[in-house]
Design a protein around this motif. Structure first.
Motif, PDB file in Angstrom:
ATOM      1  N   CYS A 174       0.863  -1.173   0.000  1.00  0.00           N
ATOM      2  CA  CYS A 174       0.000   0.000   0.000  1.00  0.00           C
ATOM      3  C   CYS A 174       0.900   1.223   0.000  1.00  0.00           C
ATOM      4  O   CYS A 174       2.114   1.123   0.182  1.00  0.00           O
ATOM      5  CB  CYS A 174      -0.879  -0.057   1.247  1.00  0.00           C
ATOM      6  SG  CYS A 174      -1.783   1.455   1.597  1.00  0.00           S
ATOM      7  N   CYS A 175       0.319   2.411  -0.221  1.00  0.00           N
ATOM      8  CA  CYS A 175       1.122   3.627  -0.331  1.00  0.00           C
ATOM      9  C   CYS A 175       1.332   4.329   1.009  1.00  0.00           C
ATOM     10  O   CYS A 175       2.138   5.247   1.115  1.00  0.00           O
ATOM     11  CB  CYS A 175       0.458   4.592  -1.305  1.00  0.00           C
ATOM     12  SG  CYS A 175      -1.167   5.153  -0.747  1.00  0.00           S
ATOM     13  N   GLY A 176       0.583   3.940   2.019  1.00  0.00           N
ATOM     14  CA  GLY A 176       0.734   4.562   3.340  1.00  0.00           C
ATOM     15  C   GLY A 176      -0.301   5.626   3.645  1.00  0.00           C
ATOM     16  O   GLY A 176      -0.301   6.236   4.718  1.00  0.00           O
ATOM     17  N   GLN A 177      -1.195   5.854   2.694  1.00  0.00           N
ATOM     18  CA  GLN A 177      -2.129   6.952   2.864  1.00  0.00           C
ATOM     19  C   GLN A 177      -3.109   6.837   4.044  1.00  0.00           C
ATOM     20  O   GLN A 177      -3.355   7.841   4.715  1.00  0.00           O
ATOM     21  CB  GLN A 177      -2.920   7.156   1.565  1.00  0.00           C
ATOM     22  CG  GLN A 177      -3.782   8.379   1.630  1.00  0.00           C
ATOM     23  CD  GLN A 177      -4.529   8.676   0.347  1.00  0.00           C
ATOM     24  OE1 GLN A 177      -4.921   9.793   0.149  1.00  0.00           O
ATOM     25  NE2 GLN A 177      -4.719   7.706  -0.506  1.00  0.00           N
ATOM     26  N   PRO A 178      -3.663   5.645   4.309  1.00  0.00           N
ATOM     27  CA  PRO A 178      -4.638   5.584   5.420  1.00  0.00           C
ATOM     28  C   PRO A 178      -4.075   6.126   6.732  1.00  0.00           C
ATOM     29  O   PRO A 178      -4.732   6.929   7.406  1.00  0.00           O
ATOM     30  CB  PRO A 178      -4.963   4.091   5.518  1.00  0.00           C
ATOM     31  CG  PRO A 178      -4.744   3.571   4.136  1.00  0.00           C
ATOM     32  CD  PRO A 178      -3.575   4.361   3.597  1.00  0.00           C
ATOM     33  N   ALA A 179      -2.869   5.741   7.075  1.00  0.00           N
ATOM     34  CA  ALA A 179      -2.299   6.216   8.333  1.00  0.00           C
ATOM     35  C   ALA A 179      -1.922   7.690   8.241  1.00  0.00           C
ATOM     36  O   ALA A 179      -2.087   8.453   9.196  1.00  0.00           O
ATOM     37  CB  ALA A 179      -1.067   5.388   8.703  1.00  0.00           C
ATOM     38  N   PHE A 180      -1.446   8.102   7.066  1.00  0.00           N
ATOM     39  CA  PHE A 180      -1.087   9.504   6.867  1.00  0.00           C
ATOM     40  C   PHE A 180      -2.304  10.399   7.099  1.00  0.00           C
ATOM     41  O   PHE A 180      -2.262  11.373   7.848  1.00  0.00           O
ATOM     42  CB  PHE A 180      -0.552   9.695   5.439  1.00  0.00           C
ATOM     43  CG  PHE A 180      -0.260  11.120   5.074  1.00  0.00           C
ATOM     44  CD1 PHE A 180       0.793  11.807   5.691  1.00  0.00           C
ATOM     45  CD2 PHE A 180      -1.009  11.784   4.112  1.00  0.00           C
ATOM     46  CE1 PHE A 180       1.071  13.137   5.350  1.00  0.00           C
ATOM     47  CE2 PHE A 180      -0.738  13.098   3.775  1.00  0.00           C
ATOM     48  CZ  PHE A 180       0.298  13.780   4.394  1.00  0.00           C
ATOM     49  N   ASN A 181      -3.412  10.041   6.486  1.00  0.00           N
ATOM     50  CA  ASN A 181      -4.621  10.844   6.630  1.00  0.00           C
ATOM     51  C   ASN A 181      -5.170  10.821   8.049  1.00  0.00           C
ATOM     52  O   ASN A 181      -5.776  11.786   8.500  1.00  0.00           O
ATOM     53  CB  ASN A 181      -5.713  10.350   5.673  1.00  0.00           C
ATOM     54  CG  ASN A 181      -5.443  10.778   4.249  1.00  0.00           C
ATOM     55  OD1 ASN A 181      -4.461  11.479   3.982  1.00  0.00           O
ATOM     56  ND2 ASN A 181      -6.280  10.352   3.335  1.00  0.00           N
ATOM     57  N   ALA A 182      -4.959   9.726   8.728  1.00  0.00           N
ATOM     58  CA  ALA A 182      -5.481   9.627  10.095  1.00  0.00           C
ATOM     59  C   ALA A 182      -4.587  10.375  11.078  1.00  0.00           C
ATOM     60  O   ALA A 182      -4.908  10.480  12.260  1.00  0.00           O
ATOM     61  CB  ALA A 182      -5.609   8.170  10.505  1.00  0.00           C
ATOM     62  N   GLY A 183      -3.462  10.875  10.617  1.00  0.00           N
ATOM     63  CA  GLY A 183      -2.569  11.621  11.496  1.00  0.00           C
ATOM     64  C   GLY A 183      -1.512  10.750  12.159  1.00  0.00           C
ATOM     65  O   GLY A 183      -0.727  11.229  12.959  1.00  0.00           O
ATOM     66  N   ASP A 184      -1.516   9.458  11.810  1.00  0.00           N
ATOM     67  CA  ASP A 184      -0.508   8.568  12.392  1.00  0.00           C
ATOM     68  C   ASP A 184       0.677   8.519  11.429  1.00  0.00           C
ATOM     69  O   ASP A 184       0.889   7.552  10.712  1.00  0.00           O
ATOM     70  CB  ASP A 184      -1.123   7.176  12.591  1.00  0.00           C
ATOM     71  CG  ASP A 184      -0.207   6.265  13.380  1.00  0.00           C
ATOM     72  OD1 ASP A 184       0.960   6.647  13.616  1.00  0.00           O
ATOM     73  OD2 ASP A 184      -0.651   5.164  13.759  1.00  0.00           O
TER      74      ASP A 184
END
Lengths: 240, 203, 470
Positions: free
Chosen positions: A36-46
């Motif tokens: 994955c690109c890492g976006q879910p955690a990036f958007n969640a602030g993690d």
């Protein structure tokens, strides 16, 4: 980069990406270690968690080759989001290097490969939802250019096109009511002119909109832009 | 309070000092914000077109003003003393022009006639200043404001007008009548200021 | 499943209010588009330039503040400095008392809302009357504005007519024109009775010391025509370097806020009234307000200080349209508020740390911003800050575990392939709570994990077989 959504739900989008790029004489590699690109955690602030995934991408996609993604949102994560979260990190340069060669697929076709007309035909009316991650990038104009050039394709513009579909990844989980209201409005506008199908450059939007439409009892066919391009080639007998 | 001054300036200095590459002032051409770049041979005509679009009323002759005011029986108003001498004979005997604005009789004045320092053709804007306006209230409180303009005083665009703000302590650009859309987005003219904005061309 | 407070607020919002907010903001967006794209071939160039001018000003704020102060003093303006909201309120009170004044008329100002000036003054026996029509209605209703330029976007004419009737401003009549005329009659007396006119400031030019105010109704001009003393409360971020910059900023502000080339009254005030002018303030005071702006200036969110309060980001924001301004629980609503309010909250940051989450990060706010503020980036930075400070966030899925999974390809592939089991589970048995809730409004497609990897493997095998033949 196939993206996790395509891997989990929309294998045909990934397949179409390979077929279209190969039609354009590209040699396509699929690094097996990709996730994955890492976006879910990036958007969640993690951001710490997200950086871990981006570092994994750095390893998997090491080299000089362009990285082409059938998602404006995942591509933007690499060429924009990752730069933000790596600002203070030692490996910022490596991220920059990957960011500089990461492309959303329509942008790659038009501005990377210099294609500005699409052969084949696609005899259907479509509503094109401009996904939000194409804002301020060349993806939106590139996609429109390709779509407009396809024989038989009848593009049906609709109102409030600048509005988001309401997906936003985890946003749709933590803001269920606002997200669903946004999605329903988008469907209302997009389907007003009775298009044969709803298309977009991001499967996130289509997962959300298609899911809402189906649950609401009026399912609507959804296609990724790259599937439309591939189908146009097939309809024109240019690929099998 | 002077402690606040020193403290704020120190905090600003600290914050700004920590910025590695402070942004430069960008280069930009004077005309960037000008939306109408056509050459303007007739500034008055261009100004009239814009003023009318914004519901203002350009007039070329004092007789036209008299006619308009009479239609609504607006015969009592305030007038700049320097203009009263010229206008009173043209407007005729049924008009009462008061040369001082009495705030206690605010609502007695149906119109106020004052001078405009200038205008902006691009936006249909009138410019009034403390130096040229004989009474701020006289130009604001009555339902009709008549700004008297000389045709030489029309600026081409906002960039030109901004460059000529000068040292008057109170310069006001007026673009159309006072208005609001606060209630359900419905446009209503004449909220606190004039409901009718007239520009009268001086000979 | 716990949802975010703003989602709850939106779900419970009366349809009447939602419709009013939606229609008001959508029409604001349309007018802006028409004005900007009708007038300029490339409005983005204007936005970017204005953003760069503001960024430059902020990053040289020490120089510009001193320049503005010196120039204002030279122009006869009394300059005051206020480190925080209390100091700002105290400064106003002191000027009132020094002049024996007990009432003031007030033009719309976000800075004074921010420091709760009116409540403070009332507590100290000073009558402070809002004169902007919308703000006046908010004041008589003891309500709060819900939009930066359209404070009563959430109200309809019926409610306003009832308020006017209650306040003795005439029998019930809900015609907008009648409402406006009644306010006109009532307020023009009030201007004349007040010795002090209080305003905010849209811009303050360093090179000339010029304070710029824009209003459509003419109320600020009335404040400055009828009173003897002018007090302006101005945030220190309102500076612009030169008079020349004004043509650019005024054109952008009017078009972005209300779709006007210029707002009706644009006032350039550089001091007390001219000697021979009979009307207007003989004293002019400018209170330069910090109230944590310097704190913001020291962070990577300093771009938010470019904001010129046009409200365009509210109008375009799909979340604002669904939730309304009051959902933001602070003076600044919408996308700009979701960034600014938590930053200005100081140690109350955790209380407002949910605001930056209230966005699908769609970026429409950035696209319309006249000073090109990268609002989504700033929302993300604040999400990161909340996480680092350990602020709890209801409903957020456990992403640390997910990121471990996404950095172990072998495990990832197994989970992808194994996910197919979901296709055979009834909805109630879904292993992840969030997924189940998500599916209450949407249908998830069939799980097809592993299929693409099988296809590409075959495809590559066929390709190399073909390559071998050739």
């Amino acid at each position: 980069m196939a993206t996790c959504l395509c891997e989990a739900f929309f294998d045909d989008v990934a397949i179409a990406t390979v077929q279209v790029l190969e039609y354009l004489k590209c040699e396509v590699a699929f690094p097996d270690g990709q996730t994955c690109c890492g976006q879910p955690a990036f958007n969640a602030g993690d951001w710490a968690s997200s950086r871990r995934v981006v570092r994994h991408c750095l390893k998997v996609f090491a080299g000089e080759e362009p990285v082409v993604v059938p998602s404006g949102s995942c591509a933007a994560m690499i060429f924009h989001g990752a730069l933000l979260e790596f600002e203070e990190e030692k490996d910022l340069e490596e991220v920059r290097q990957l960011a500089g060669r990461t492309w959303e697929v329509a942008d790659f076709i038009v501005n990377g490969l210099g294609v500005d007309e699409w052969p084949g035909k696609f005899p259907a009316s479509v509503a094109f939802h401009r996904s939000c991650h194409s804002r301020g990038t060349d993806s939106g104009p590139a996609t429109l250019r390709l779509l407009e050039s396809i024989e038989g394709l009848d593009l049906r513009p609709f109102g409030e096109a600048e509005q988001c579909c309401g997906f936003g990844g985890t946003f749709s989980v933590t803001f269920p009511s606002i997200s669903a209201a946004m999605g329903k409005l988008k469907l209302e506008h997009a389907l007003k002119e009775n298009p044969d199908c709803l298309i977009s450059g991001d499967m996130g939007c289509l997962l959300h909109l298609g899911g809402l439409a189906e649950k609401g009892g009026t399912p609507v066919p959804t296609r990724h832009v790259i599937q439309v391009l591939r189908d146009a080639l097939r309809n024109g007998g240019l690929i099998s | 309070m002077s402690a606040d001054r020193e403290e704020i300036l120190r905090r600003v200095k600290d914050a700004v000092g920590a910025i590695e590459h402070p942004a430069d002032y960008p280069d930009w051409p004077d005309g960037l914000a000008v939306c109408d770049k056509r050459p303007l041979d007739d500034r008055w005509a261009a100004f009239c077109e814009r003023l009318t679009a914004f519901h203002g009323m350009p007039l070329e002759k004092p007789e036209e003003l008299a006619e308009y005011l009479k239609t609504f029986r607006y015969t009592h108003g305030y007038c700049d003393p320097e203009l009263a001498g010229v206008l009173a004979p043209v407007l005729g005997p049924e008009f009462t022009l008061e040369e001082t604005f009495e705030r206690s009789r605010l609502d007695d004045y149906r119109f106020g006639i004052t001078r405009a320092r200038g205008a902006i053709a691009e936006t249909g804007t009138l410019i009034v200043t403390d130096g040229q306006t004989s009474s701020r209230l006289g130009a604001l409180a009555p339902w009709v404001h008549v700004a008297c303009l000389r045709s030489d005083d029309i600026f081409r665009d906002t960039a030109e007008a901004a460059a000529a703000l000068g040292d008057d302590p109170n310069v006001i650009w007026i673009t159309g009548p006072s208005k609001t859309a606060d209630v359900e987005g419905i446009l209503i003219e004449g909220v606190h200021g004039p409901g009718v904005q007239v520009c009268l061309l001086l000979p | 499943m716990k949802v975010q407070p703003m989602d709850q607020f939106s779900a419970e919002l009366a349809d009447e209010v939602r419709d009013a907010v939606y229609d008001g903001s959508a029409s604001g967006y349309d007018k802006r588009e028409e004005a900007l794209f009708g007038d300029y071939p490339d409005p983005d160039l204007l936005r970017r330039t204005a953003g760069n001018i503001k960024q430059h000003t902020l990053e040289h704020l020490d120089t510009y503040l001193l320049q503005a102060e010196a120039k204002m003093r030279e122009n006869g303006v009394q300059v005051h400095w206020a480190g925080d909201g209390d100091a700002g309120c105290e400064a106003v009170l002191r000027i009132m008392r020094d002049n024996g004044a007990t009432r003031l008329v007030k033009s719309k100002s976000m800075a004074t809302e921010e420091i709760h000036l009116t409540e403070f003054l009332e507590k100290h026996g000073i009558e402070s009357l809002e004169t902007d029509l919308g703000e006046f209605i908010v004041q008589i209703d003891k309500d709060h504005p819900s939009h930066i330029v359209k404070p009563i976007i959430h109200k309809n004419r019926g409610g306003i007519a009832r308020s006017f009737e209650r306040e003795g401003l005439g029998a019930y009549n809900d015609q907008p024109e009648v409402i406006t005329r009644r306010a006109r009659e009532y307020l023009r007396r009030k201007y004349l009775e007040a010795p002090v006119g209080l305003t905010g400031g849209n811009f303050l030019v360093a090179e000339s010391g010029r304070l710029v105010l824009v209003t459509n109704e003419g109320n600020s001009r009335f404040c400055l025509a009828a009173t003897d003393i002018h007090i302006a409360v101005v945030g220190i971020e309102k500076l612009l370097p030169r008079d020349r910059d004004l043509s650019l900023f005024l054109g952008l502000l009017g078009r972005s806020a209300t779709g006007q080339q210029l707002t009706v009254y644009t006032e350039f005030i550089s001091g007390p009234k001219a000697a021979k002018q009979p009307d207007g303030p003989k004293q002019m005071h400018v209170i330069l307000l910090d109230n944590r702006r310097t704190e913001v200036l020291g962070t990577k969110c300093r771009e938010i200080l470019r904001c010129i309060r046009c409200g365009a980001c509210l109008n375009v924001c799909p979340v604002y349209r669904q939730a309304s301004g009051h959902a933001y629980r602070s003076v600044y609503p919408g996308p700009v508020g979701a960034v600014l309010s938590p930053l200005l909250a100081g140690n109350r940051f955790p209380e407002l740390a949910d605001l930056p989450k209230a966005s699908s990060l769609c970026g429409a706010c950035n696209e319309v911003c006249p000073v090109n503020i990268p609002i989504p980036d700033l929302l993300l930075r604040l999400r990161d800050r909340a996480k680092q400070e350990g602020v709890k966030s209801p409903g957020t899925p456990p992403l640390a575990a997910w990121s471990r999974l996404a950095s172990q390809p072998t495990l990832w592939r197994a989970v992808m392939a194994g996910g197919k089991v979901m296709n055979h589970l009834p909805l109630e048995m879904l292993p992840v709570r969030a997924l189940k809730d998500w599916q209450s409004a949407r249908k998830l497609p069939k799980w097809r994990g592993g299929d693409f990897r099988r296809w590409i493997k075959k495809h590559k095998e066929a390709e190399s077989a073909r390559g071998g033949e050739a």
